[in-house]
Design an enzyme around this catalytic site. Structure first.
Site, short mmCIF file in Angstrom:
data_model
loop_
_atom_site.label_atom_id
_atom_site.label_comp_id
_atom_site.label_asym_id
_atom_site.label_seq_id
_atom_site.Cartn_x
_atom_site.Cartn_y
_atom_site.Cartn_z
N GLY A 20 34.65 104.00 10.91
CA GLY A 20 33.45 103.47 11.55
C GLY A 20 32.41 103.05 10.54
N PRO A 60 28.72 102.87 8.67
CA PRO A 60 27.81 103.95 8.24
C PRO A 60 26.82 104.31 9.32
CG PRO A 60 28.04 102.29 6.51
CD PRO A 60 28.71 101.73 7.72
N GLY A 61 26.61 105.61 9.52
CA GLY A 61 25.60 106.08 10.48
C GLY A 61 26.09 106.25 11.90
N THR A 62 27.40 106.11 12.14
CA THR A 62 27.90 106.22 13.52
C THR A 62 28.21 107.66 13.92
OG1 THR A 62 30.08 105.63 12.63
CG2 THR A 62 28.82 103.88 13.67
N LYS A 103 30.18 110.17 12.04
CA LYS A 103 31.50 110.71 11.69
C LYS A 103 31.40 112.16 11.22
CE LYS A 103 32.25 107.30 8.76
NZ LYS A 103 31.14 106.38 9.05
N THR A 104 30.44 112.45 10.36
CA THR A 104 30.26 113.83 9.88
C THR A 104 29.81 114.75 11.01
OG1 THR A 104 29.64 112.95 7.71
CG2 THR A 104 29.10 115.25 8.16
N GLU A 135 7.13 79.62 14.39
CA GLU A 135 7.63 80.67 15.30
C GLU A 135 7.56 80.21 16.76
OE1 GLU A 135 9.19 83.09 14.14
OE2 GLU A 135 8.57 82.86 12.05
N HIS A 143 10.74 78.26 17.54
CA HIS A 143 11.87 79.16 17.83
C HIS A 143 11.78 79.69 19.26
CE1 HIS A 143 13.70 79.26 13.92
NE2 HIS A 143 12.63 79.75 13.32
N ASP A 201 16.62 80.23 8.03
CA ASP A 201 17.14 79.66 9.28
C ASP A 201 18.24 78.65 8.98
OD1 ASP A 201 15.25 81.11 10.68
OD2 ASP A 201 13.77 79.50 10.59
#
Length: 644
Positions: free
Chosen positions: A219, A221-223, A225-226, A442, A445, A517
């Site tokens: 997965g 990083p940060g999902t 797992k640990t 902006e 956009h 952009d």
């Protein structure tokens, strides 16, 4: 971590530093004690030293009150309390000596004479200690040096010991269960089989089933797992050994393999147990030809892991869980049946799971009633569990800075932008002309995002600088998407070019503000042609790319087409961008008044939220699910009454 080749020199240097430090402490203590002895051992006023003839004269005059005899030393106390000292002859006694100096016997009888004999301890100390002390000091110094050397040897011998940290299941403060992991429903179901096996292995063994020896968590990083690995150990109530893959590898050959053996030895002693190896790609890379080159020490360490996982001794209840975001570089021997034969993918959370994660991390944070975690989850597609935890923490920090007791929706929405773009840079001085250009950019956009049917809805527009961005238009999809259509990409290309077109229409010139952009639009157009088969060149891909699956980075591209095809690809890319430019230009020319109004509002307020933006654009607010349900119920009631 890589050590330099002169590790032994480092150990000796460390020992010498400790040695000099300890010797310095001993010297300081010795000087301190000596100072105290000198201070308190000697009186402030020392007794005067007199001769025997003077003593005899004082005795005849009746001035002497007491004489203390200690060997040949005489301590004299006069009638007025004054103390003096003198020394007599070694051969004769004090009385005989005084008589030899002509002192009357009657005068001697008036003086108190105390003879103090020398103790045996004092005699032996005074006689033997001066000879014995040098030998004692030399012996103590040799013992200290040997002790330091032995400690250094012990450190060198423990160099091959495992550095894994063990989490005791009895420690409730460190215990983690599946309740502490929000979302990841499928991953929990896969791993719950491991929990059941550790709790009741007989249930599986009676049926001839074999539980997987190793589970590989994949997965981004940060999902989590640990975290989910700790939860497995917590649910099964077994010891949890945690170590990083990089802690096995050293410059010295054999150290990594030794640490692997020691790790499995500890785990087998505490079986049933779980071993968690984080970032296993540091040691489990493809041998010989893997990315990163060959390394004898790493390969020996990997060989030892393979043997321990599925070697001759297999009758142990030790399960290995490993985590990586680089499964493409792992050695095939690690992934075969009997080792890491089960793979569990930890995906990024969807909107429902993000809401669960936010609720879990907000338990100890006081939120206001207007804090809508569902709306925050909707605004954070692509955020991992760690990102969401960081988002709430940033919101709490913002509330503390503003001296508030609770965290409001304003802090949470602002923390989203802070996590994505960085903190606000209100102190940055922007020229009024530049500020006007940013506002029109902006606004271009935003208008295209609100006009085009397949574009993501606009959530917020701001001309306040954040990070490297002078301003930003924040758009997120209404729901999570895993598939994107060609029409979606076409509309998004026009939205990306909206700022560029708005500048050109309004000021007759363009600035460098649209560089990002244009880069994104070019990459998107090229992907439409070369990856997705959405161009006139037909349903095929061009080029073979090697990329890091969970890190989202391309390593290199292999060209598998001719130069003529390359020209056609470039032509298709340019065609997509030109068409998107025309669409953006037509829309902004038709909505020139809205562009002026929106830009003026931005220059006045600097930030426009979704509700206000929809009012300016004339977009009706969408009804909530509860309101839609109520309307349907009312319609059904009316229909029933009409029938009656």
């Amino acid at each position: 971590m890589i050590f330099v080749h002169s590790y032994k020199f480092v150990i000796r240097k460390d020992l010498m530093q400790k040695l000099f430090k300890n010797i310095g402490i001993v010297i300081i203590i010795f000087l301190f004690i000596s100072g105290i002895l000198v201070l308190y051992g000697n009186p402030a006023k020392k007794p005067a030293s007199i001769s025997l003839s003077t003593l005899a004269q004082q005795v005849n005059e009746g001035k002497v009150k007491e004489i203390k005899v200690n060997s040949n030393n005489l301590d004299i106390t006069l009638s007025d309390g004054t103390t003096e000292k003198s020394t007599k002859e070694t051969s004769g006694g004090i009385v005989e000596t005084l008589k030899n100096y002509g002192v009357d016997s009657e005068k001697i009888q008036n003086v108190s004479i105390n003879i103090q004999g020398e103790s045996g301890l004092t005699f032996w100390l005074g006689t033997i200690l001066p000879f014995l002390l040098p030998f004692l000091l030399v012996g103590a110094f040799i013992w200290y040096m040997l002790r330091q050397a032995q400690r250094g040897n012990n450190q060198a011998m423990s160099f091959g010991a495992s550095r894994a940290r063990m989490t005791d299941p009895k420690n409730k403060n460190q215990k983690v269960t599946f309740k502490s992991v929000a979302g990841s429903k499928e991953a929990k179901e896969e791993l719950y089989e491991i929990v059941e096996f550790l709790k009741n292995p007989k249930k599986f063994l009676d049926l001839g089933a074999k539980i997987p020896k190793g589970v590989l968590l994949l997965g981004s990083p940060g999902t989590g797992k640990t975290l989910i690995s700790k939860a497995v150990a917590g649910e099964a109530n077994v010891p949890f050994f945690n170590i990083s893959g990089s802690e096995f590898v050293e410059m010295f050959v054999g150290v990594g393999a030794s640490r692997v053996r020691d790790l499995f030895k500890q785990a087998k002693k505490n079986a049933p147990a779980i071993i968690f190896i984080d970032e296993i790609d540091a040691v489990g890379r493809h041998r010989g030809a893997g990315l990163g080159g060959g390394h004898d020490e790493r390969e020996q360490t990997l060989n030892q892991i393979l043997v321990e996982m599925d070697g001759f001794d297999t009758n142990t209840n030790v399960i290995i869980i490993a985590a990586t975001n680089r499964p493409d570089v792992l050695d095939p021997a690690l992934l075969r049946p009997g080792r890491f034969d089960r793979r569990v993918t930890m995906d990024l959370p969807d909107i429902a799971e993000r809401e669960e994660i936010l609720k879990l991390h907000s338990k100890n944070k006081p939120l206001t009633k207007d804090a809508d975690l569902r709306q925050i989850a909707q605004r954070t597609p692509g955020f991992s569990g760690a990102d969401l935890s960081n988002l709430l923490n940033e919101g709490a920090i913002l509330a503390a800075r503003r001296n508030r007791k609770t965290i409001s929706m304003d802090e949470l929405t602002e923390s989203i932008e802070k996590v994505i773009l960085g903190p606000e840079r209100r102190s940055r001085r922007i020229d009024e002309e530049e500020k006007k250009i940013i506002a029109y950019h902006e606004a271009g956009h935003a208008i295209l995002g609100a006009t085009l049917k397949n574009a993501d809805p606009v959530q917020k527009i701001s001309i306040i600088s954040r990070g490297n961005a002078g301003g930003y238009t924040f758009s997120t999809p209404e729901k999570d998407k895993t598939l994107h259509s060609r029409n979606y990409f076409i509309d998004e290309l026009s939205v990306l070019l909206g700022g560029y077109v708005s500048e050109k229409l309004t000021f007759g010139d363009v600035t460098t503000g649209a560089s990002n952009d244009l880069e994104r639009a070019t990459n998107m157009s090229r992907s439409l042609v070369t990856r997705y088969g959405m161009s006139e060149l037909g349903p095929r891909t061009f080029g073979h790319k090697q990329e890091m699956v969970f890190l989202g980075k391309e390593m290199h591209e292999e060209k598998n087409y001719s130069e003529k095809t390359a020209e056609e690809i470039d032509h298709q890319v340019s065609s997509f961008i030109e068409n998107a430019y025309k669409v953006a230009e037509n829309i902004l020319q038709d909505k020139k008044e809205l562009l002026e109004k929106l830009s003026a509002t931005l220059l006045e307020k600097e930030t426009i939220e979704q509700i206000e933006f929809n009012e300016i654009m004339g977009i009706a607010p969408k009804a909530k699910k509860e309101e839609v349900v109520e309307e349907k119920v009312e319609e059904e009631k009316v229909a029933v009454e009409v029938e009656k």
